[in-house]
Design an enzyme around this catalytic site. Sequence first.
Site, PDB file in Angstrom:
ATOM      1  N   CYS A  47       2.916  -5.054   6.704  1.00  0.00           N
ATOM      2  CA  CYS A  47       2.559  -4.592   5.366  1.00  0.00           C
ATOM      3  C   CYS A  47       3.782  -3.973   4.676  1.00  0.00           C
ATOM      4  CB  CYS A  47       1.433  -3.567   5.429  1.00  0.00           C
ATOM      5  SG  CYS A  47      -0.171  -4.304   5.828  1.00  0.00           S
ATOM      6  N   HIS A 107       0.824  -1.207   0.000  1.00  0.00           N
ATOM      7  CA  HIS A 107       0.000   0.000   0.000  1.00  0.00           C
ATOM      8  C   HIS A 107       0.861   1.262   0.000  1.00  0.00           C
ATOM      9  CE1 HIS A 107       0.766   0.911   4.273  1.00  0.00           C
ATOM     10  NE2 HIS A 107       0.603  -0.386   4.527  1.00  0.00           N
TER      11      HIS A 107
END
Length: 224
Positions: free
Chosen positions: A186, A170
């Site tokens: 992440c 992301h």
Amino acid sequence: MSNSSILSRFAAAAFGALAIGATAFSAPATAAPLPLFPFFLPQIEAAPPPVAAAPEEEERFELPARLRRQVVNYYTREAPGTIIIDTPNTYLYLVLGNGQALRYGIGIGRDGFTWSGTQTITRKAEWPAWTPPPQMIARQPYLPRHMTGGPGNPLGARAMYLGGTIYRIHGTNAPETIGTRVSSGCLRLTNEDVIDLYSRVSVGTKVIVLPMTDRRADLGRTIR
């Protein structure tokens, strides 16, 4: 009709006109005068709406040269379109084929939160909302339970969800964290880079995450 009658009527009309004129000129000074030729009135233009001042642009963070998006020499048996995460060196490679790859600088999981394995992109989202998973809430109970998408959202401009895991590739609203180990697992890119990567991959893209213990030298060499 006699001439005397005509003259009398003419005199009466003239006297009436003078009386009207006198009445008009004797009106109070504060009253607006009646225009003689209203179709010649000047056009009064409405003032243009005020122009909102543009907000000052935030100072742009400049990534170190090694973390900027660039095409590099990269030899792999993986098919073009594959994403390879070089965890130890904080790089993401998008395989182009013919011994080349597009390399991005990334931020990775902090100590104890790195992982490895092979996944696929199962979903893509623009300006994604963020719902911290229960595991994260347990560690950080002050976190919001849900955040709508937008520039202030920690997931940034784009997100690519990896398999059935809680992990994503992301964007970020903190570009200074690229090249560091700060996330809960992440993989983050600058918003500019994640928008670029998002446009190049599709659902079903293979993602290989190399382990932190695989501390080989930089796998990609910049093309001079």
